[in-house]
Scaffold this motif. Structure first.
Motif, PDB file in Angstrom:
ATOM      1  N   PRO A  31      93.269  52.892  52.324  1.00  0.00           N
ATOM      2  CA  PRO A  31      93.985  54.034  51.727  1.00  0.00           C
ATOM      3  C   PRO A  31      93.014  55.034  51.125  1.00  0.00           C
ATOM      4  N   GLY A  32      93.442  56.285  51.051  1.00  0.00           N
ATOM      5  CA  GLY A  32      92.613  57.334  50.485  1.00  0.00           C
ATOM      6  C   GLY A  32      92.671  57.355  48.971  1.00  0.00           C
ATOM      7  N   GLU A  33      91.889  58.258  48.405  1.00  0.00           N
ATOM      8  CA  GLU A  33      91.830  58.428  46.956  1.00  0.00           C
ATOM      9  C   GLU A  33      92.792  59.541  46.556  1.00  0.00           C
ATOM     10  N   LEU A  34      94.061  59.194  46.372  1.00  0.00           N
ATOM     11  CA  LEU A  34      95.106  60.159  46.064  1.00  0.00           C
ATOM     12  C   LEU A  34      95.667  59.867  44.677  1.00  0.00           C
ATOM     13  N   ALA A  35      95.575  60.842  43.795  1.00  0.00           N
ATOM     14  CA  ALA A  35      95.983  60.646  42.393  1.00  0.00           C
ATOM     15  C   ALA A  35      97.451  60.263  42.313  1.00  0.00           C
ATOM     16  N   GLY A  36      97.727  59.118  41.683  1.00  0.00           N
ATOM     17  CA  GLY A  36      99.093  58.697  41.429  1.00  0.00           C
ATOM     18  C   GLY A  36      99.826  58.119  42.608  1.00  0.00           C
ATOM     19  N   ALA A  37      99.210  58.073  43.779  1.00  0.00           N
ATOM     20  CA  ALA A  37      99.914  57.671  44.995  1.00  0.00           C
ATOM     21  C   ALA A  37     100.122  56.157  45.051  1.00  0.00           C
ATOM     22  N   VAL A  38     101.265  55.762  45.634  1.00  0.00           N
ATOM     23  CA  VAL A  38     101.585  54.359  45.885  1.00  0.00           C
ATOM     24  C   VAL A  38     101.760  54.187  47.384  1.00  0.00           C
ATOM     25  N   VAL A  39     101.029  53.223  47.966  1.00  0.00           N
ATOM     26  CA  VAL A  39     101.127  52.985  49.405  1.00  0.00           C
ATOM     27  C   VAL A  39     102.396  52.195  49.683  1.00  0.00           C
ATOM     28  N   LYS A  40     103.307  52.784  50.465  1.00  0.00           N
ATOM     29  CA  LYS A  40     104.577  52.152  50.801  1.00  0.00           C
ATOM     30  C   LYS A  40     104.527  51.433  52.142  1.00  0.00           C
ATOM     31  N   GLN A  41     103.741  51.949  53.068  1.00  0.00           N
ATOM     32  CA  GLN A  41     103.630  51.346  54.392  1.00  0.00           C
ATOM     33  C   GLN A  41     102.218  51.554  54.908  1.00  0.00           C
ATOM     34  N   ASN A  42     101.633  50.483  55.463  1.00  0.00           N
ATOM     35  CA  ASN A  42     100.253  50.553  55.944  1.00  0.00           C
ATOM     36  C   ASN A  42     100.040  49.374  56.881  1.00  0.00           C
ATOM     37  N   GLU A  43     100.316  49.567  58.157  1.00  0.00           N
ATOM     38  CA  GLU A  43     100.147  48.474  59.114  1.00  0.00           C
ATOM     39  C   GLU A  43      99.936  49.022  60.517  1.00  0.00           C
ATOM     40  N   VAL A  44      98.992  48.394  61.216  1.00  0.00           N
ATOM     41  CA  VAL A  44      98.714  48.719  62.611  1.00  0.00           C
ATOM     42  C   VAL A  44      99.315  47.615  63.472  1.00  0.00           C
ATOM     43  N   ASN A  45     100.191  47.986  64.434  1.00  0.00           N
ATOM     44  CA  ASN A  45     100.813  46.960  65.278  1.00  0.00           C
ATOM     45  C   ASN A  45      99.932  46.611  66.471  1.00  0.00           C
ATOM     46  N   ALA A  46     100.409  45.725  67.330  1.00  0.00           N
ATOM     47  CA  ALA A  46      99.612  45.228  68.453  1.00  0.00           C
ATOM     48  C   ALA A  46      99.273  46.319  69.453  1.00  0.00           C
ATOM     49  N   GLU A  47     100.083  47.373  69.508  1.00  0.00           N
ATOM     50  CA  GLU A  47      99.837  48.481  70.434  1.00  0.00           C
ATOM     51  C   GLU A  47      98.892  49.529  69.843  1.00  0.00           C
ATOM     52  N   GLY A  48      98.424  49.308  68.621  1.00  0.00           N
ATOM     53  CA  GLY A  48      97.509  50.247  67.996  1.00  0.00           C
ATOM     54  C   GLY A  48      98.193  51.379  67.247  1.00  0.00           C
ATOM     55  N   LEU A  49      99.490  51.268  67.010  1.00  0.00           N
ATOM     56  CA  LEU A  49     100.208  52.315  66.281  1.00  0.00           C
ATOM     57  C   LEU A  49     100.155  52.033  64.785  1.00  0.00           C
ATOM     58  N   LEU A  50      99.562  52.953  64.052  1.00  0.00           N
ATOM     59  CA  LEU A  50      99.514  52.862  62.590  1.00  0.00           C
ATOM     60  C   LEU A  50     100.681  53.649  62.004  1.00  0.00           C
ATOM     61  N   ARG A  51     101.495  52.990  61.217  1.00  0.00           N
ATOM     62  CA  ARG A  51     102.531  53.656  60.422  1.00  0.00           C
ATOM     63  C   ARG A  51     102.084  53.594  58.969  1.00  0.00           C
ATOM     64  N   TYR A  52     101.950  54.768  58.375  1.00  0.00           N
ATOM     65  CA  TYR A  52     101.341  54.864  57.043  1.00  0.00           C
ATOM     66  C   TYR A  52     102.180  55.804  56.189  1.00  0.00           C
TER      67      TYR A  52
END
Length: 339
Positions: free
Chosen positions: A130-151
């Motif tokens: 994850p990046g350095e974003l003030a106050g941010a909360v990571v809700k989704q962060n996963e790369v699937n088997a096909e290489g698709l990152l949903r962030y």
């Protein structure tokens, strides 16, 4: 360098009221260069086409006014990779400083060319940095088997810097060729939930992957980088290699001190002209050890060890890093343990 050029162009467009960079570039590409425009004088000269000197423009001021600038996503990072060597780092950066309710991205990574390095071994699946974003909360962060990152991140605070790092991909090359990493979708909302316009500048990041070089491990033959020490000749505090586009004032905000303190710790008299690539001592206590180093994008453990005249094996052992010594942007390395 690319990011600095983009910031300059983007600042000029914002100042002239033309914030939609991709559509603007497309419109200008179709204009008839022989047609006289309204801005030309009787001699056919167009002041808008004259070269712009460094004195004729400036970047958007680094203050709360950046909160009103348009949102733009840009790639930054390596354009080449080599089989059998350290992973490359590729960033997605956000230009525009306003607070956001959510920011959602989809990135397609070609699994036939790259293996995505997992940056969080405590969770199932593969996560990116994850990046350095003030106050941010990571809700989704996963790369699937096909290489698709949903962030997705939520609760991004307002920022006074022109560009913010959203995420960093650590990619291990597995096959030669030209790989396309595709930032294929992006949406953003305001804190109240209203949809915001967001542009993607050049959605596809091209990376050329080469065969491994004949050198098994990168070993620098240059003299060690001159590093500021304390008065008694020991390393102490935080060390950081200043990057293109950074200055002492931005570093002071990041590390919680003043620009004058950084200048004094490094014997700097010209505070506005610190060259990129210089290793600076930041006079603040590190989170671990007596002296620590903050890794920047593209750095290797070999380069850092050489800069401080240390054996790479010693530095790796101190930080529990196994061979082949992979490190990542933002990682803290203990240079000297506490006595």
């Amino acid at each position: 360098m690319l990011l600095l050029l983009i910031v300059v162009i983007w600042g000029i467009l914002v100042a002239t009221g033309e914030g939609n960079l991709p559509s603007l570039l497309g419109a200008r590409a179709t204009e008839n260069p022989l047609a006289q425009t309204d801005s030309e004088d009787l001699n056919g000269h167009n002041p808008a086409s004259e070269p712009i000197s460094e004195a004729s423009f400036s970047l958007p001021p680094v203050n709360s006014a950046n909160a009103s600038l348009p949102l733009l996503l840009v790639w930054e990072g390596a354009d080449e990779a080599y089989l059998g060597q350290s992973p490359i780092l590729v960033e997605v950066n956000l230009m525009g400083g306003q607070a956001l309710g959510t920011l959602t991205l989809e990135v397609l990574i070609p699994v036939e060319c790259f293996q995505v390095q997992d940056m969080n071994g405590e969770q199932d699946g593969i996560q990116v940095q994850p990046g350095e974003l003030a106050g941010a909360v990571v809700k989704q962060n996963e790369v699937n088997a096909e290489g698709l990152l949903r962030y997705q991140v939520s609760g991004l605070g307002e920022s006074d810097v022109p560009a913010r790092n959203v995420l960093t991909l650590s990619l291990i090359p597995v096959a030669t060729g030209v790989a396309e990493v595709n930032l294929q979708a992006a949406t953003a909302t305001a804190p109240a939930g209203d949809a915001l316009d967001i542009e993607i500048l050049q959605p596809i990041k091209l990376i050329e992957i080469h065969e491994a070089t004949t050198v098994a491990t990168p070993v620098s033959t240059a003299a060690p980088t001159e590093v500021a020490e304390t008065g008694d000749g020991e390393l102490a505090g935080v060390y950081y290699r200043i990057q293109q586009g950074e200055n002492l004032f931005r570093l002071a905000l990041r590390f919680g001190c003043t620009a004058e303190e950084i200048a004094a710790a490094n014997g700097i008299t010209e505070m506005y002209s610190v060259p990129a690539g210089k290793v600076l001592r930041i006079p603040v206590p590190p989170p671990q050890g007596q002296a620590a180093y903050v890794v920047s994008a593209g750095e290797t453990l070999y380069e850092i060890a050489h800069a401080f005249d240390l054996a790479v094996e010693t530095l790796a052992a101190e930080n529990d890093i196994p061979a082949p010594y992979h490190i990542q942007k933002g990682q803290w390395l203990v240079l000297q343990p506490r006595p």
